[in-house]
Write an enzyme that holds these catalytic residues in place. Structure first.
Site, PDB file in Angstrom:
ATOM      1  N   SER A 136       0.857  -1.182   0.000  1.00 33.90           N
ATOM      2  CA  SER A 136       0.000   0.000   0.000  1.00 33.90           C
ATOM      3  C   SER A 136       0.895   1.234   0.000  1.00 33.90           C
ATOM      4  O   SER A 136       1.741   1.380   0.880  1.00 33.90           O
ATOM      5  CB  SER A 136      -0.884  -0.024   1.250  1.00 33.90           C
ATOM      6  OG  SER A 136      -1.598   1.184   1.361  1.00 33.90           O
ATOM      7  N   LYS A 162      -1.342  -1.077  -4.310  1.00 28.82           N
ATOM      8  CA  LYS A 162      -2.502  -0.288  -3.880  1.00 28.82           C
ATOM      9  C   LYS A 162      -2.036   1.146  -3.713  1.00 28.82           C
ATOM     10  O   LYS A 162      -1.008   1.397  -3.081  1.00 28.82           O
ATOM     11  CB  LYS A 162      -3.029  -0.856  -2.563  1.00 28.82           C
ATOM     12  CG  LYS A 162      -3.892   0.084  -1.738  1.00 28.82           C
ATOM     13  CD  LYS A 162      -4.561  -0.678  -0.615  1.00 28.82           C
ATOM     14  CE  LYS A 162      -4.683   0.145   0.644  1.00 28.82           C
ATOM     15  NZ  LYS A 162      -5.247  -0.643   1.763  1.00 28.82           N
ATOM     16  N   LYS A 164      -3.222   5.193  -2.673  1.00 27.45           N
ATOM     17  CA  LYS A 164      -4.220   6.008  -1.988  1.00 27.45           C
ATOM     18  C   LYS A 164      -4.682   7.093  -2.948  1.00 27.45           C
ATOM     19  O   LYS A 164      -3.857   7.699  -3.649  1.00 27.45           O
ATOM     20  CB  LYS A 164      -3.590   6.647  -0.748  1.00 27.45           C
ATOM     21  CG  LYS A 164      -3.132   5.626   0.294  1.00 27.45           C
ATOM     22  CD  LYS A 164      -4.312   4.995   0.996  1.00 27.45           C
ATOM     23  CE  LYS A 164      -3.873   4.078   2.119  1.00 27.45           C
ATOM     24  NZ  LYS A 164      -4.997   3.529   2.866  1.00 27.45           N
ATOM     25  N   ASP A 189      -7.362   3.015  -2.862  1.00 26.96           N
ATOM     26  CA  ASP A 189      -8.021   3.126  -1.552  1.00 26.96           C
ATOM     27  C   ASP A 189      -8.338   4.594  -1.284  1.00 26.96           C
ATOM     28  O   ASP A 189      -7.439   5.432  -1.235  1.00 26.96           O
ATOM     29  CB  ASP A 189      -7.086   2.566  -0.465  1.00 26.96           C
ATOM     30  CG  ASP A 189      -7.742   2.504   0.909  1.00 26.96           C
ATOM     31  OD1 ASP A 189      -8.909   2.927   1.050  1.00 26.96           O
ATOM     32  OD2 ASP A 189      -7.073   2.022   1.862  1.00 26.96           O
ATOM     33  N   GLU A 214     -11.272   0.598  -2.745  1.00 28.68           N
ATOM     34  CA  GLU A 214     -11.468   0.352  -1.317  1.00 28.68           C
ATOM     35  C   GLU A 214     -12.103   1.565  -0.643  1.00 28.68           C
ATOM     36  O   GLU A 214     -11.642   2.696  -0.821  1.00 28.68           O
ATOM     37  CB  GLU A 214     -10.086   0.054  -0.700  1.00 28.68           C
ATOM     38  CG  GLU A 214     -10.122  -0.428   0.735  1.00 28.68           C
ATOM     39  CD  GLU A 214      -8.707  -0.765   1.247  1.00 28.68           C
ATOM     40  OE1 GLU A 214      -7.798  -1.015   0.425  1.00 28.68           O
ATOM     41  OE2 GLU A 214      -8.532  -0.772   2.473  1.00 28.68           O
ATOM     42  N   ASP A 239     -13.480  -1.487   3.918  1.00 29.07           N
ATOM     43  CA  ASP A 239     -12.468  -1.545   4.986  1.00 29.07           C
ATOM     44  C   ASP A 239     -13.118  -0.960   6.241  1.00 29.07           C
ATOM     45  O   ASP A 239     -13.711  -1.696   7.054  1.00 29.07           O
ATOM     46  CB  ASP A 239     -11.217  -0.751   4.523  1.00 29.07           C
ATOM     47  CG  ASP A 239     -10.156  -0.538   5.588  1.00 29.07           C
ATOM     48  OD1 ASP A 239     -10.378  -0.882   6.750  1.00 29.07           O
ATOM     49  OD2 ASP A 239      -9.062  -0.005   5.264  1.00 29.07           O
ATOM     50  N   LYS A 263      -9.187  -6.542   8.851  1.00 26.54           N
ATOM     51  CA  LYS A 263      -8.119  -6.094   9.748  1.00 26.54           C
ATOM     52  C   LYS A 263      -8.455  -6.625  11.125  1.00 26.54           C
ATOM     53  O   LYS A 263      -9.561  -6.382  11.632  1.00 26.54           O
ATOM     54  CB  LYS A 263      -8.035  -4.561   9.788  1.00 26.54           C
ATOM     55  CG  LYS A 263      -7.476  -3.941   8.517  1.00 26.54           C
ATOM     56  CD  LYS A 263      -7.329  -2.440   8.635  1.00 26.54           C
ATOM     57  CE  LYS A 263      -6.838  -1.847   7.317  1.00 26.54           C
ATOM     58  NZ  LYS A 263      -6.904  -0.377   7.311  1.00 26.54           N
ATOM     59  N   GLY A 291      -3.647  -3.749   6.445  1.00 29.46           N
ATOM     60  CA  GLY A 291      -2.540  -3.421   7.343  1.00 29.46           C
ATOM     61  C   GLY A 291      -2.798  -2.118   8.077  1.00 29.46           C
ATOM     62  O   GLY A 291      -3.584  -1.284   7.628  1.00 29.46           O
TER      63      GLY A 291
HETATM   64  O1  OSB Z   1      -6.889   2.131   4.782  1.00 28.88           O
HETATM   65  O2  OSB Z   1      -5.771   0.347   4.676  1.00 28.88           O
HETATM   66  C1  OSB Z   1      -5.880   1.501   5.057  1.00 28.88           C
HETATM   67  C2  OSB Z   1      -2.619   2.654   6.696  1.00 28.88           C
HETATM   68  C3  OSB Z   1      -3.118   3.393   7.748  1.00 28.88           C
HETATM   69  C4  OSB Z   1      -4.479   3.516   7.892  1.00 28.88           C
HETATM   70  C5  OSB Z   1      -5.347   2.920   6.993  1.00 28.88           C
HETATM   71  C6  OSB Z   1      -4.860   2.166   5.937  1.00 28.88           C
HETATM   72  C7  OSB Z   1      -3.461   2.067   5.784  1.00 28.88           C
HETATM   73  C8  OSB Z   1      -2.835   1.365   4.670  1.00 28.88           C
HETATM   74  C9  OSB Z   1      -1.437   0.847   4.885  1.00 28.88           C
HETATM   75  O3  OSB Z   1      -3.332   1.249   3.580  1.00 28.88           O
HETATM   76  C10 OSB Z   1      -1.397  -0.605   5.153  1.00 28.88           C
HETATM   77  C11 OSB Z   1      -0.038  -1.055   5.613  1.00 28.88           C
HETATM   78  O4  OSB Z   1       0.901  -1.002   4.833  1.00 28.88           O
HETATM   79  O5  OSB Z   1       0.078  -1.491   6.775  1.00 28.88           O
HETATM   80 MG    MG Z   2      -8.126   0.974   3.585  1.00 27.30          MG
END
Ligand code: OSB
Ligand code: MG
Length: 375
Positions: A136, A162, A164, A189, A214, A239, A263, A291
């Protein structure tokens, strides 16, 4: 299971790079480590994934500490349990606070697996010996920078990218990456940055063959997501909206989601995560493990969970080195050719690195069965 004492450590680590989402930027990671000990000197470990600020969810490190100290630890040290699946029932009188519950339950799961001399993955019903990993990537300053970062992670072997997105940047980001990398497994995401009024914009993303989008809409919504999914070809993956098996059931019945990001912290622990996994498997809904920028203990729990059969899609559980100069477990989590090998030692299968833990620890409290709580 005999649980004699619980130690809570407050930790502070700095990520190699800041991580930016539609809700903000993080680099300093504060979290709690939970260690549950039995009478034979065995320890089980759990990690709270709540962040410093209530951006992703309403929980924070501070609310976790309050709930763990004042409610969860007293309940646990007053109870007799024979299996970690009983912990969620024991905690059911406490509403929500899922990340606090998951951190404590995680330590009990690790302890249980160690007491039975088996890997946590096996105790959970895992069947995979290696898991496929994605990565991510946070919002970058420019498309050029993002493209360079994506290229680097693809070269390292990550199986799925992935990115953002946020309003005003989504088309540029997704179209630009698709042009540079026509065939990669790509997803976006939004972390709840859009509303139904953005439907025409989100429909334009259908042209880029994303594996999924997402959490486009509100973090507490499952109604508007169903409306949006009817308009989109791209599958929606929830999520933030999913906190329990019941949430997952309702979202799937409504047609709000075609894929679920599980999660452990968000759903209140491994027992609930497994229930969601099993339900989704029965419905033909693929899941993957999300994550929370975890340190080694939380990362190890994610790996064990991902060994279950319906974790069909690559998750966000990347190598330790993607986040940390130095992790708190030994060995650290490594990725090779896009896979992480599920460890076969007892429990989480990684040893706590006490030197590293002490280096990053800012406070520590121990609670013992039969002793009054003093801080
Ligand atoms: O939305 O999945 C998410 C990190 C912090 C808060 C929310 C998210 C995330 C990530 C990173 O997408 C996931 C990771 O690398 O641990
Ligand atoms: Mg997410």
């Amino acid at each position: 299971m005999e649980i004699r004492e619980i130690t809570v450590r407050r930790m502070q680590m700095k990520m190699k790079q800041p991580f930016t989402t539609s809700f903000g930027t993080m680099q300093d990671k504060h979290f709690l480590l939970i260690e549950a000990k039995d009478g034979s000197g065995r320890s089980g470990w759990g990690e709270s994934v709540a962040f410093d600020a209530p951006w992703y969810s309403e929980e924070t490190v501070e609310t976790n500490w309050h709930i763990i100290r004042d409610f969860l630890v007293p309940l646990l040290l007053d109870a007799e349990i024979s299996h970690p699946d009983e912990v969620s029932g024991l905690f059911s009188s406490i509403r929500k606070n899922n990340m606090a519950k998951a951190a404590v339950e995680g330590a009990i799961w690790d302890l249980y697996a160690k007491q039975h001399d088996m890997p946590l993955a096996k105790a959970l019903g895992g069947t995979r010996h290696q898991i496929e990993v994605g990565i991510s990537i946070g919002i970058q300053e420019s498309l050029e920078e993002l493209t360079a970062v994506v290229r680097q992670y693809l070269e390292e072997g990550y199986k799925r990218i992935k990115v953002k997105i946020k309003p005003g940047k989504e088309i540029e980001i997704v179209a630009g990456l698709r042009q540079a990398f026509p065939d990669i497994a790509l997803m976006a995401d939004a972390n709840s940055a859009y509303t139904l009024a953005d439907t025409p914009l989100l429909k334009r993303l259908d042209d880029f063959g994303l594996m999924m989008i997402e959490q486009p809409l509100a973090s507490d919504d499952i109604i508007d997501h169903a409306t949006l999914q009817k308009e989109l070809k791209t599958p929606i993956c929830l999520d933030e909206s999913i906190h329990s098996l019941e949430d997952a059931r309702k979202a799937i019945e409504l047609g709000s989601t075609k894929i679920i990001n599980i999660k452990i912290g968000r759903v209140g622990g491994l027992t609930e995560a497994k229930k969601i996994h099993d339900y989704c498997q029965g419905k033909g809904v693929p899941v993957w493990c999300g994550g929370m920028l975890e340190a080694g203990v939380g990362r190890a729990h994610n790996i064990a969970l991902t060994s279950l059969p319906n974790f069909i899609l690559p998750g966000d559980t990347a190598a330790s080195s993607r986040y940390w100069e130095q992790d708190i477990i030994r060995p650290e989590v490594v990725m090779e050719d896009g896979y992480i090998t599920v460890p076969n030692g007892p429990g989480i299968g990684y040893e706590p690195d006490f030197e590293s833990i002490e280096q990053f620890m800012t406070d520590m409290w121990t609670f013992r069965r039969g002793e009054p709580f003093v801080l």
